[in-house]
Structures are given as C-alpha cells and as structure tokens.
Scaffold this motif. Structure first.
Motif, short mmCIF file in Angstrom:
data_model
loop_
_atom_site.label_atom_id
_atom_site.label_comp_id
_atom_site.label_asym_id
_atom_site.label_seq_id
_atom_site.Cartn_x
_atom_site.Cartn_y
_atom_site.Cartn_z
N TRP A 168 -21.12 21.52 -44.89
CA TRP A 168 -21.65 21.64 -43.53
C TRP A 168 -20.56 21.55 -42.46
CZ3 TRP A 168 -24.73 17.24 -40.79
CH2 TRP A 168 -25.22 17.70 -39.55
N ARG A 169 -19.88 20.43 -42.40
CA ARG A 169 -18.90 20.17 -41.34
C ARG A 169 -17.46 20.10 -41.84
NH1 ARG A 169 -22.21 15.20 -38.44
NH2 ARG A 169 -23.55 16.47 -37.07
N GLU A 170 -17.27 20.08 -43.13
CA GLU A 170 -15.95 19.76 -43.70
C GLU A 170 -15.05 20.98 -43.85
OE1 GLU A 170 -18.67 16.87 -43.80
OE2 GLU A 170 -18.97 18.55 -45.16
N GLU A 171 -15.58 22.18 -43.55
CA GLU A 171 -14.81 23.42 -43.57
C GLU A 171 -14.16 23.68 -44.93
OE1 GLU A 171 -12.22 23.09 -40.12
OE2 GLU A 171 -13.77 24.01 -38.86
N GLN A 172 -14.89 23.34 -46.00
CA GLN A 172 -14.44 23.61 -47.35
C GLN A 172 -15.55 24.32 -48.12
OE1 GLN A 172 -12.27 20.42 -49.50
NE2 GLN A 172 -12.70 19.16 -47.71
N VAL A 173 -15.17 25.27 -48.96
CA VAL A 173 -16.11 25.89 -49.88
C VAL A 173 -15.67 25.50 -51.29
CG1 VAL A 173 -14.83 28.09 -49.90
CG2 VAL A 173 -17.23 28.02 -50.62
N ASP A 176 -23.57 30.05 -39.68
CA ASP A 176 -23.08 28.76 -39.18
C ASP A 176 -24.04 28.14 -38.16
OD1 ASP A 176 -22.73 30.38 -36.99
OD2 ASP A 176 -20.55 30.14 -36.87
N GLY A 177 -25.30 28.59 -38.18
CA GLY A 177 -26.28 28.06 -37.24
C GLY A 177 -26.32 28.76 -35.91
N THR A 178 -25.48 29.78 -35.72
CA THR A 178 -25.49 30.56 -34.48
C THR A 178 -26.18 31.90 -34.77
OG1 THR A 178 -23.37 31.69 -34.90
CG2 THR A 178 -23.30 29.49 -33.86
N ASP A 179 -25.95 32.89 -33.91
CA ASP A 179 -26.49 34.24 -34.11
C ASP A 179 -25.47 35.17 -34.76
OD1 ASP A 179 -24.77 34.29 -31.95
OD2 ASP A 179 -25.97 35.72 -30.81
N THR A 187 -32.49 40.82 -28.54
CA THR A 187 -32.40 39.38 -28.33
C THR A 187 -31.61 38.72 -29.46
OG1 THR A 187 -34.53 39.34 -27.19
CG2 THR A 187 -33.74 37.25 -28.09
N PRO A 188 -30.62 37.85 -29.15
CA PRO A 188 -29.88 37.16 -30.20
C PRO A 188 -30.82 36.29 -31.06
CG PRO A 188 -28.76 36.93 -28.10
CD PRO A 188 -30.10 37.53 -27.80
N VAL A 189 -30.57 36.27 -32.36
CA VAL A 189 -31.33 35.42 -33.27
C VAL A 189 -30.45 34.23 -33.64
CG1 VAL A 189 -32.60 35.27 -35.44
CG2 VAL A 189 -32.56 37.43 -34.16
N ASN A 190 -30.69 33.11 -32.99
CA ASN A 190 -29.87 31.91 -33.21
C ASN A 190 -30.41 31.09 -34.38
OD1 ASN A 190 -27.84 31.85 -30.93
ND2 ASN A 190 -29.73 32.09 -29.77
N ARG A 191 -29.64 30.12 -34.79
CA ARG A 191 -29.99 29.14 -35.83
C ARG A 191 -30.20 29.80 -37.19
NH1 ARG A 191 -34.92 26.00 -33.20
NH2 ARG A 191 -35.49 28.15 -32.68
N LEU A 192 -29.41 30.85 -37.48
CA LEU A 192 -29.46 31.47 -38.80
C LEU A 192 -28.98 30.46 -39.84
CD1 LEU A 192 -28.00 34.94 -37.86
CD2 LEU A 192 -30.40 34.42 -38.37
N ASN A 193 -29.73 30.35 -40.94
CA ASN A 193 -29.45 29.31 -41.92
C ASN A 193 -29.28 29.92 -43.30
OD1 ASN A 193 -29.09 26.75 -42.98
ND2 ASN A 193 -31.08 25.96 -42.39
N GLY A 220 -18.79 25.93 -38.98
CA GLY A 220 -19.82 25.29 -39.78
C GLY A 220 -20.21 26.10 -40.99
N GLY A 221 -20.72 25.42 -42.00
CA GLY A 221 -21.23 26.09 -43.18
C GLY A 221 -22.72 25.86 -43.29
N TRP A 222 -23.52 26.92 -43.23
CA TRP A 222 -24.97 26.80 -43.34
C TRP A 222 -25.46 27.61 -44.55
CZ3 TRP A 222 -28.60 25.63 -38.80
CH2 TRP A 222 -28.00 24.73 -37.91
N GLY A 223 -25.49 28.94 -44.44
CA GLY A 223 -25.97 29.78 -45.53
C GLY A 223 -24.88 30.68 -46.06
N LEU A 224 -25.07 31.17 -47.31
CA LEU A 224 -24.07 32.03 -47.94
C LEU A 224 -24.77 32.99 -48.88
CD1 LEU A 224 -20.89 32.20 -47.99
CD2 LEU A 224 -21.02 30.93 -50.16
#
Length: 222
Positions: free
Chosen positions: A60-65, A99-102, A125-131, A84-88
């Motif tokens: 999530w926050r550690e910038e590692q995969v 990363d939780g943005t659009d 319209t931007p789609v924010n909070r993509l996970n 940020g790391g959210w979905g992949l």
C-alpha cells in the motif's frame, strides 16, 4: 481481500492490514485454502497479478512490489515504484496499477518501471478511487472504493464502457462495517466464470452479469 486472480484452475488471494497480510491459494469451488505465505509485518499487502509464472503483490504505502513463484508462493525478489499500491492486473505483456486516484499506471513486468499512464473518464467525468483491477476480454474491471460499483475500462483510452452494480452482494453480506466494501475480482479467461468478494467479507461469490436499464451518475458521483 485486496487482490484476487484466477490462474491454472485456482484462485490466488492477497490480503491486507499490517501484521496480517498474506498471499494464499484457494480452491475455486470450495474456497478451501491450499497454501499460504505471510507478508512481513511492516508491509500492507494490496493488489495481485500474474505474469510469466510469477505473482506480483503490491504494498500500500511502502512502494515495493513482492515478486513470488506462482507454484510455491515463495518470495523471489522485490521491485520498487513511486506512489500508492492499490490494484494490479496484466495482459501477459504489461501490468496496470491503480493508486486510489483516477489514473492507471502501466508497468514493465521485468523492472516495474512506468511506461505510460492512463486517465480514466466516464462520460467526461474522472473516476476516482480506482482500486482492485482485473483484465477481462481486453477490458479492465475496477472496483471503485467505498461504492458498490465496478467500472469496465477500455485500457488504451481510459474510457469507461460500462458498469457492474455489486449492491446485491453487499446487501446479502449485510455488514454495517464501513470498511467491508466490495473489493476483489477474479475471472477464468477460458470459461468466463467471474468471482467477486469484498474487504472483510466471509464469502466469495461466483456471479453472472445481466443487462441493466440505467447507468449510475457519471464517475459514480452525486
């Protein structure tokens, strides 16, 4: 659940929370846990994708995969990224990260460098909070955090081409926990079987998508 994929007839699930994150292998029809590996307690596990016999697990926050062997789940290496790391998800050639943005970032699987970015828009319209993300028939399905909606995105243009309403599943779960949101998409590319779940959910559902008569507000806002 933070990441969910189907591969080789089995389901791989990545989970989150500090001190509780892990990667595990599930039997698709029963949900039985066949194998699992824990994540270092200093890391918060997020989205998961497969590529060339390997698993990639975001933090999530550690910038590692974390790079893992798909058969044993053992960690074989790590790569870094900014943000940020959210979905992949991936298509066998590149990986897409949310990363939780659009904005979705496109990564080279060999070194995880960013090769492109795609801004996601729904009727302008931007789609924010993509996970959580999953590639299905050339389109990216994306959970929109804290909503019952899953966007279907054309990956080259970033345009939303449709929506899946997951609210019937949320109603069936019946949780009042605001953190127990819809999150987790897996598909069997061969058969088209589709599984959905959520954060802190006790159940994973195999679902069939049926046509609807109306769309949500643009960007699921309003």
């Amino acid at each position: 659940t933070q990441g969910l994929i189907h591969a080789g007839g089995l389901i791989y699930e990545g989970t989150g929370l500090y001190g509780e994150s892990l990667i595990r292998l599930l039997e698709a029809d029963t949900g039985d846990v066949l194998a699992e590996e824990t994540v270092d307690e200093s890391l918060f596990g997020e989205g998961v994708a497969g590529h060339a016999g390997r698993l990639y697990q975001l933090t999530w926050r550690e910038e590692q995969v974390l790079v893992r062997d798909r058969g044993s789940l053992a960690e074989t290496g790590r790569m870094t990224y900014e943000g940020g790391g959210w979905g992949l998800t991936g298509d066998g050639s590149v990986l897409w990260r949310s990363d939780g943005t659009d904005t979705l970032s496109v990564h080279d699987p060999d070194d995880f460098t960013v090769t492109a970015t795609v801004d996601v828009r729904d009727r302008g319209t931007p789609v924010n909070r993509l996970n959580e993300l999953e590639l299905v028939d050339g389109q990216i399905l994306a959970n929109v955090w804290q909503t019952p909606w899953i966007a279907r995105i054309e990956p080259r243009s970033g345009e939303v081409t449709g929506w899946i309403d997951g609210s019937p599943l949320m109603e069936e779960i019946g949780s009042t926990d605001p953190e127990a949101v819809l999150n987790g998409i897996a598909v069997d590319a061969g058969s088209g079987r589709l599984w959905l779940t959520g954060k802190l959910w006790p159940t994973m559902f195999e679902v069939q998508v049926v046509p609807a008569t109306e769309l949500p507000p643009p960007g699921v806002s309003g």
